[in-house]
Scaffold this active site. Structure first.
Site, PDB file in Angstrom:
ATOM      1  N   LYS A 207     -29.953  22.820   3.306  1.00 24.45           N
ATOM      2  CA  LYS A 207     -31.290  23.427   3.210  1.00 24.45           C
ATOM      3  C   LYS A 207     -32.323  22.560   3.939  1.00 24.45           C
ATOM      4  O   LYS A 207     -32.556  21.416   3.559  1.00 24.45           O
ATOM      5  CB  LYS A 207     -31.739  23.569   1.753  1.00 24.45           C
ATOM      6  CG  LYS A 207     -33.016  24.427   1.671  1.00 24.45           C
ATOM      7  CD  LYS A 207     -33.766  24.293   0.366  1.00 24.45           C
ATOM      8  CE  LYS A 207     -34.807  23.223   0.378  1.00 24.45           C
ATOM      9  NZ  LYS A 207     -35.967  23.466   1.249  1.00 24.45           N
ATOM     10  N   GLU A 262     -39.609  10.684  -5.655  1.00 31.20           N
ATOM     11  CA  GLU A 262     -39.906  11.516  -6.826  1.00 31.20           C
ATOM     12  C   GLU A 262     -38.862  12.634  -6.987  1.00 31.20           C
ATOM     13  O   GLU A 262     -38.272  12.806  -8.059  1.00 31.20           O
ATOM     14  CB  GLU A 262     -41.302  12.111  -6.602  1.00 31.20           C
ATOM     15  CG  GLU A 262     -41.911  12.806  -7.757  1.00 31.20           C
ATOM     16  CD  GLU A 262     -43.163  13.579  -7.295  1.00 31.20           C
ATOM     17  OE1 GLU A 262     -43.667  13.342  -6.174  1.00 31.20           O
ATOM     18  OE2 GLU A 262     -43.603  14.431  -8.073  1.00 31.20           O
ATOM     19  N   GLU A 281     -31.455   9.201   0.365  1.00 29.72           N
ATOM     20  CA  GLU A 281     -32.284   8.483   1.347  1.00 29.72           C
ATOM     21  C   GLU A 281     -33.723   8.817   0.998  1.00 29.72           C
ATOM     22  O   GLU A 281     -34.175   9.931   1.238  1.00 29.72           O
ATOM     23  CB  GLU A 281     -31.979   8.965   2.777  1.00 29.72           C
ATOM     24  CG  GLU A 281     -30.545   8.770   3.204  1.00 29.72           C
ATOM     25  CD  GLU A 281     -30.237   7.353   3.648  1.00 29.72           C
ATOM     26  OE1 GLU A 281     -31.147   6.498   3.582  1.00 29.72           O
ATOM     27  OE2 GLU A 281     -29.101   7.096   4.046  1.00 29.72           O
ATOM     28  N   CYS A 315     -40.045   7.599   7.131  1.00 34.35           N
ATOM     29  CA  CYS A 315     -39.733   6.910   5.870  1.00 34.35           C
ATOM     30  C   CYS A 315     -39.743   5.398   6.062  1.00 34.35           C
ATOM     31  O   CYS A 315     -40.111   4.659   5.157  1.00 34.35           O
ATOM     32  CB  CYS A 315     -38.375   7.361   5.362  1.00 34.35           C
ATOM     33  SG  CYS A 315     -37.125   7.292   6.659  1.00 34.35           S
ATOM     34  N   GLU A 412     -46.545   5.138  -0.805  1.00 32.54           N
ATOM     35  CA  GLU A 412     -46.178   5.676   0.500  1.00 32.54           C
ATOM     36  C   GLU A 412     -47.226   6.713   0.909  1.00 32.54           C
ATOM     37  O   GLU A 412     -47.464   7.670   0.179  1.00 32.54           O
ATOM     38  CB  GLU A 412     -44.795   6.334   0.399  1.00 32.54           C
ATOM     39  CG  GLU A 412     -44.242   6.712   1.736  1.00 32.54           C
ATOM     40  CD  GLU A 412     -42.899   7.427   1.653  1.00 32.54           C
ATOM     41  OE1 GLU A 412     -42.695   8.227   0.724  1.00 32.54           O
ATOM     42  OE2 GLU A 412     -42.069   7.194   2.542  1.00 32.54           O
TER      43      GLU A 412
HETATM   44  P1  NAP Z   1     -39.636  16.110  -0.685  1.00 30.17           P
HETATM   45  O1  NAP Z   1     -40.812  16.785  -1.218  1.00 30.17           O
HETATM   46  O2  NAP Z   1     -38.836  15.230  -1.573  1.00 30.17           O
HETATM   47  O3  NAP Z   1     -38.717  17.248  -0.068  1.00 30.17           O
HETATM   48  C1  NAP Z   1     -37.501  16.991   0.586  1.00 30.17           C
HETATM   49  C2  NAP Z   1     -36.620  18.194   0.498  1.00 30.17           C
HETATM   50  O4  NAP Z   1     -36.266  18.428  -0.868  1.00 30.17           O
HETATM   51  C3  NAP Z   1     -37.248  19.488   0.982  1.00 30.17           C
HETATM   52  O5  NAP Z   1     -36.268  20.246   1.645  1.00 30.17           O
HETATM   53  C4  NAP Z   1     -37.676  20.130  -0.318  1.00 30.17           C
HETATM   54  O6  NAP Z   1     -37.790  21.509  -0.196  1.00 30.17           O
HETATM   55  C5  NAP Z   1     -36.547  19.761  -1.237  1.00 30.17           C
HETATM   56  N1  NAP Z   1     -36.851  19.790  -2.663  1.00 30.17           N
HETATM   57  C6  NAP Z   1     -38.054  19.778  -3.293  1.00 30.17           C
HETATM   58  N2  NAP Z   1     -37.875  19.792  -4.629  1.00 30.17           N
HETATM   59  C7  NAP Z   1     -36.537  19.779  -4.847  1.00 30.17           C
HETATM   60  C8  NAP Z   1     -35.723  19.773  -6.041  1.00 30.17           C
HETATM   61  N3  NAP Z   1     -36.251  19.736  -7.267  1.00 30.17           N
HETATM   62  N4  NAP Z   1     -34.384  19.754  -5.887  1.00 30.17           N
HETATM   63  C9  NAP Z   1     -33.813  19.750  -4.678  1.00 30.17           C
HETATM   64  N5  NAP Z   1     -34.539  19.777  -3.516  1.00 30.17           N
HETATM   65  C10 NAP Z   1     -35.875  19.782  -3.605  1.00 30.17           C
HETATM   66  O7  NAP Z   1     -39.971  15.185   0.548  1.00 30.17           O
HETATM   67  P2  NAP Z   1     -40.817  15.586   1.814  1.00 30.17           P
HETATM   68  O8  NAP Z   1     -42.247  15.483   1.455  1.00 30.17           O
HETATM   69  O9  NAP Z   1     -40.289  16.822   2.431  1.00 30.17           O
HETATM   70  O10 NAP Z   1     -40.396  14.388   2.825  1.00 30.17           O
HETATM   71  C11 NAP Z   1     -41.036  13.180   2.857  1.00 30.17           C
HETATM   72  C12 NAP Z   1     -40.256  12.130   2.079  1.00 30.17           C
HETATM   73  O11 NAP Z   1     -38.963  11.961   2.611  1.00 30.17           O
HETATM   74  C13 NAP Z   1     -40.905  10.772   2.164  1.00 30.17           C
HETATM   75  O12 NAP Z   1     -40.955  10.182   0.896  1.00 30.17           O
HETATM   76  C14 NAP Z   1     -39.970   9.989   3.082  1.00 30.17           C
HETATM   77  O13 NAP Z   1     -40.015   8.609   2.910  1.00 30.17           O
HETATM   78  C15 NAP Z   1     -38.662  10.583   2.759  1.00 30.17           C
HETATM   79  N6  NAP Z   1     -37.706  10.368   3.854  1.00 30.17           N
HETATM   80  C16 NAP Z   1     -36.725   9.433   3.690  1.00 30.17           C
HETATM   81  C17 NAP Z   1     -35.810   9.188   4.697  1.00 30.17           C
HETATM   82  C18 NAP Z   1     -34.738   8.159   4.537  1.00 30.17           C
HETATM   83  O14 NAP Z   1     -33.819   8.138   5.350  1.00 30.17           O
HETATM   84  N7  NAP Z   1     -34.794   7.311   3.529  1.00 30.17           N
HETATM   85  C19 NAP Z   1     -35.891   9.909   5.890  1.00 30.17           C
HETATM   86  C20 NAP Z   1     -36.900  10.857   6.039  1.00 30.17           C
HETATM   87  C21 NAP Z   1     -37.798  11.086   4.990  1.00 30.17           C
HETATM   88  P3  NAP Z   1     -39.200  22.194   0.174  1.00 30.17           P
HETATM   89  O15 NAP Z   1     -39.701  21.598   1.430  1.00 30.17           O
HETATM   90  O16 NAP Z   1     -38.840  23.584   0.336  1.00 30.17           O
HETATM   91  O17 NAP Z   1     -40.109  21.898  -0.969  1.00 30.17           O
END
Ligand code: NAP
Ligand code: MG
Length: 502
Positions: A207, A262, A281, A315, A412
């Site tokens: 997804k 989170e 990640e 990230c 962050e």
């Molecule tokens: P996010 O809100 O955690 O969303 C990530 C993904 O999870 C999206 O596809 C989201 O779908 C989905 N999602 C949301 N709630 C969920 C749930 N309860 N169960 C399963 N999936 C769920 O993060 P984001 O704002 O998109 O991305 C930014 C974050 O990603 C930052 O904190 C960044 O540091 C982190 N990141 C980490 C890495 C790494 O390699 N460590 C790499 C890139 C990014 P929807 O978009 O449809 O809500």
């Protein structure tokens, strides 16, 4: 007089000529250079299940917009639990009947094909990525798309050599893998997830994030063109409950998640007690540490790249600059001069350095945290650049006078915002760098190799870059410590997270 002496003579600036930084910033500007390749977008994208594009059982669609101008790009299917079930059924059938049994050297052929097809359509994918996510075209063109292709090439190379992943042991695929990815590197995160899973013989339900589904669905076209057996890769789009349905599905032998800490914690809580394998990640708050013997101009460039690359939607962004006290003032002055020359605006323009913030919500988050920085007493600097009237944009921002207790030093921000702190000794730098809940990456800038080695053992971060920043390679494992998650992506270590050992 020899040429050498002539060059050494001080050059006086004719009266009235502005200082070099003013010449660069104010007196001339590049003409717009928009990228014109056709992204070949469809008006509506269906789900990709069992090798076919199918309408969602939910009957629902949502809009994907271009954050650079707020215009609608396409309609995207919104998968519900029944759609996710269908995707898992297709993936399970593919695992049991074709992919799971196929010799590695045969799987490799498909992975090579995917890599080459992506290269063939690189410009089209880069434009689609920039339109849907807001990142500058020079990044999607020169980084995201080539790096995604490189991941498929690299893992194609492993597919017939899996006996060497864990020498002396036998490896076997896990089965069906559920994968959820974020919006900051949509195609690249897809490649990080799909390429190792497939090389190992697993099948996939993935997804993408709500705001950036388009390149994943374009990638589904490549899956068809490459002739992969139906169901090996399934793409379900959506938001809200869709991600949870993918992560929680009973058929998933493993789940791989990239996103915020989170949401990562919510997923881990919901899967506690199951026998699913998991890799996470998550977020980061990296320190980029500059010592007084560092090559200053290169370090300035590295700090800029570390935090303003992809609008700080990274990230592992170097969002905290720790600068050695003796050079702090000079370093900050040089940094500000350089920031004044950054071009913020139309992501499709090849000259743009900082494009659009991915969504209205993310812009609000950045704005809120920056206001907290001002309120807590840090000193804010922003260049006086003009921003487009429509779309989501944020000026590159530097905070000085930051202390460890400030929210901008701890949380962050995921935007183009740098917090500057100082240090006097190496121990103080390590202590400040490690004083965070995260541990994804760090940077060290110094002339001394011994200092680099000491820092890299003491910094609690999955990656430590030295005299460079944000460098990636498929051969090099990437992943976090502490609340930045667990598991590795890339390299031999990444493959170990997609197999069973016997
Ligand atoms: P996010 O809100 O955690 O969303 C990530 C993904 O999870 C999206 O596809 C989201 O779908 C989905 N999602 C949301 N709630 C969920 C749930 N309860 N169960 C399963 N999936 C769920 O993060 P984001 O704002 O998109 O991305 C930014 C974050 O990603 C930052 O904190 C960044 O540091 C982190 N990141 C980490 C890495 C790494 O390699 N460590 C790499 C890139 C990014 P929807 O978009 O449809 O809500
Ligand atoms: Mg979008």
């Amino acid at each position: 007089m020899s040429t050498l002496t002539a060059q050494k003579r001080p050059v006086s600036r004719p009266q009235g000529r502005p200082a070099p930084e003013l010449i660069f910033g104010d007196l001339w500007e590049y003409d717009p250079a928009p990228e014109t390749a056709d992204p070949k977008l469809k008006a509506r994208y269906e789900l990709f299940i069992g090798g076919k594009f199918v309408a969602p059982k939910s009957g629902k669609y949502f809009d994907s917009i271009n954050p650079a101008n707020e215009q609608k790009l396409a309609q995207i299917a919104h998968a519900n639990a029944a759609d996710v079930n269908a995707a898992y059924a297709a993936a399970k059938k593919a695992f049991d009947t074709t992919w799971g049994k196929m010799p590695g050297k045969e799987r490799a052929k498909y992975l090579y094909r995917l890599a080459r097809l992506l290269q063939d359509r690189a410009r089209e994918f880069a434009v689609a990525e920039t339109l849907d996510g807001g990142k500058p075209i020079k990044e999607s063109r020169d980084f995201d798309v080539p790096m995604a292709a490189a991941h498929f090439f690299y893992h194609a190379g492993w597919a017939d050599k899996l006996d060497y992943v864990a020498p002396g042991r036998k490896v076997a695929p896990l089965g069906v893998v559920g994968q959820v990815i974020p919006w900051n590197f949509p195609l690249l995160m897809l490649a990080w997830k799909i390429a190792p899973a497939l090389a190992m013989g697993n099948t996939v339900v993935l997804k993408p994030a709500e705001t950036t589904s388009i390149t994943a669905l374009k990638f589904a076209e490549l899956i068809q063109d490459a002739g992969l057996p139906p169901g090996v890769v399934n793409i379900v789009t959506g938001f809200g409950d869709t991600g949870a349905a993918v992560m929680g599905h009973p058929t998933a032998a493993k789940v791989a998640f990239t996103g915020s800490t989170e949401v990562g914690k919510i997923i881990m809580r919901s899967l506690a007690g199951t026998d699913k394998k998991m890799t996470m990640e998550l977020g980061g708050k990296a320190a980029n540490i500059v010592f007084d013997d560092a090559p200053i101009d290169q370090a300035v460039e590295g700090i800029i790249n570390g935090i303003f690359f992809n609008q700080g939607h990274v990230c592992c962004a170097g969002s905290r600059l720790l600068v050695h006290e003796p050079i702090a003032e000079r370093f900050l002055a040089k940094l500000k001069t350089r920031i004044k020359t950054l071009r913020v605006g139309d992501p499709l323009d090849k000259n743009t350095d900082i494009g659009a913030i991915n969504s209205k919500e993310q812009l609000a988050t950045i704005t809120r945290l920056v206001a907290a920085g001002v309120k807590e007493g840090a000193k804010m600097f922003q260049p006086a650049c003009s921003l487009p009237a429509k779309g989501y944009y944020f000026r590159p921002t530097v905070f000085s006078g930051v202390s460890m207790s400030h929210r901008i030093a701890r949380e962050e921000i995921f935007g183009p915002v740098l917090s500057v702190l100082t240090f006097r000794t190496l121990d103080e730098a390590v202590e400040k760098a490690n004083n965070t809940a995260y541990g994804l990456s760090a940077g060290v800038w110094t002339d001394k190799g011994s200092r680099i080695l000491k820092m890299s053992t003491e910094l609690k971060a999955g990656v430590v870059w030295a005299n460079t920043y944000n460098k990636f390679d498929p051969t090099s494992p990437f992943g976090g410590y502490k609340e930045s998650g667990f598991g590795r992506e890339g390299g031999r270590q990444g493959l170990l997270d997609y197999c069973k050992l016997a």
